[in-house]
Design a protein around this motif. Structure first.
Motif, PDB file in Angstrom:
ATOM      1  N   PRO A 101       0.821  -1.218   0.000  1.00 26.72           N
ATOM      2  CA  PRO A 101       0.000   0.000   0.000  1.00 26.72           C
ATOM      3  C   PRO A 101       0.851   1.262   0.000  1.00 26.72           C
ATOM      4  O   PRO A 101       1.916   1.316   0.620  1.00 26.72           O
ATOM      5  CB  PRO A 101      -0.801  -0.111   1.307  1.00 26.72           C
ATOM      6  CG  PRO A 101      -0.734  -1.542   1.693  1.00 26.72           C
ATOM      7  CD  PRO A 101       0.565  -2.062   1.177  1.00 26.72           C
ATOM      8  N   LEU A 149      -6.826  -1.943  -1.605  1.00 24.70           N
ATOM      9  CA  LEU A 149      -5.603  -1.662  -0.852  1.00 24.70           C
ATOM     10  C   LEU A 149      -4.566  -2.757  -1.094  1.00 24.70           C
ATOM     11  O   LEU A 149      -3.370  -2.487  -1.226  1.00 24.70           O
ATOM     12  CB  LEU A 149      -5.905  -1.568   0.647  1.00 24.70           C
ATOM     13  CG  LEU A 149      -6.688  -0.355   1.136  1.00 24.70           C
ATOM     14  CD1 LEU A 149      -6.946  -0.476   2.634  1.00 24.70           C
ATOM     15  CD2 LEU A 149      -5.956   0.940   0.826  1.00 24.70           C
ATOM     16  N   ARG A 185      -2.431   0.453   7.035  1.00 25.93           N
ATOM     17  CA  ARG A 185      -2.917  -0.225   5.835  1.00 25.93           C
ATOM     18  C   ARG A 185      -2.124  -1.498   5.569  1.00 25.93           C
ATOM     19  O   ARG A 185      -2.678  -2.491   5.088  1.00 25.93           O
ATOM     20  CB  ARG A 185      -2.808   0.715   4.631  1.00 25.93           C
ATOM     21  CG  ARG A 185      -3.693   1.945   4.732  1.00 25.93           C
ATOM     22  CD  ARG A 185      -3.576   2.812   3.508  1.00 25.93           C
ATOM     23  NE  ARG A 185      -4.459   3.973   3.593  1.00 25.93           N
ATOM     24  CZ  ARG A 185      -4.933   4.628   2.543  1.00 25.93           C
ATOM     25  NH1 ARG A 185      -4.597   4.256   1.323  1.00 25.93           N
ATOM     26  NH2 ARG A 185      -5.730   5.664   2.700  1.00 25.93           N
TER      27      ARG A 185
END
Length: 208
Positions: A101, A149, A185
């Motif tokens: 990400p 993502l 993330r």
């Protein structure tokens, strides 16, 4: 006592301040031997001299296009390419490519790079809940965001694909991280990768 050999890493970006800055940050990890490179013409020579090197590119930041072209044309055997952000072009099937990400930190990136093996997919921390159990509690929209993502898609691009605002995507991400019990993330993508390896979602589950 044998001292472990540092894993060779090249941060390749046409902007010297980016290449050297990120290389310096990653180089603080004791398991990595990192150099920054801003001249695409030197890339193949550097890789030939450092067998098994991992090349870090930042395609979403716009400074790695020339390096990507060099690698796709003449990538040395044993080279791994890590893309921080979305993959912007097709790669030869014999090249090991991993997408992380765009929002991952230098420390998270260093931890991933230092793990053994050609496929350094992030792993769930010990003691964490089973990935599939956690992910089954997500809404269809949250699953869609998480899948994007995992592809390394940037926040603006996620907004475009989902036909929502950037702020809405950020809200989805924040709620998603809270529901998964993670703080970044990269950790969310780690759960997704672990669950995918365990067969999630099941064939009958289409996000409904």
């Amino acid at each position: 006592m044998t001292v472990p050999t540092a894993r060779p890493v090249v941060v390749a970006d046409a902007r010297p301040v980016v290449a050297e800055g990120l290389a310096g940050a990653l180089g603080r990890h004791p398991g990595l031997g990192v150099v920054g490179l801003s001249d695409p013409d030197r890339l193949v020579d550097v890789l030939d001299a450092r067998a098994g090197t991992t090349v870090v590119l930042l395609p979403s930041a716009g400074g790695s296009d020339s390096f990507s072209a060099v690698l796709r044309a003449a990538v040395p055997p044993g080279t791994t390419v890590v893309l921080v952000g979305a993959a912007t072009a097709a790669w030869p099937p014999d090249v090991v490519v991993q997408v992380l990400p765009a929002g991952c930190t230098a420390q998270e990136l260093a931890d991933v790079l230092a793990r053994p093996g050609p496929h350094r997919t992030p792993v769930t921390p010990p003691g964490a809940a089973a990935p599939a159990d956690v992910l089954h509690g997500l809404t269809p929209r949250q699953r869609e965001v998480l899948a994007l993502l995992a592809e390394g898609v940037s926040t603006p691009e996620i907004a475009r694909r989902m036909a929502v605002s950037v702020n809405t995507v950020r809200t989805h991400v924040n709620v998603l991280l809270h529901r998964l019990g993670v703080h970044s993330r990269l950790r969310a993508v780690a759960l997704y990768a672990d669950a995918a390896g365990a067969g999630w979602p099941p064939p009958h589950d289409h996000g409904a």
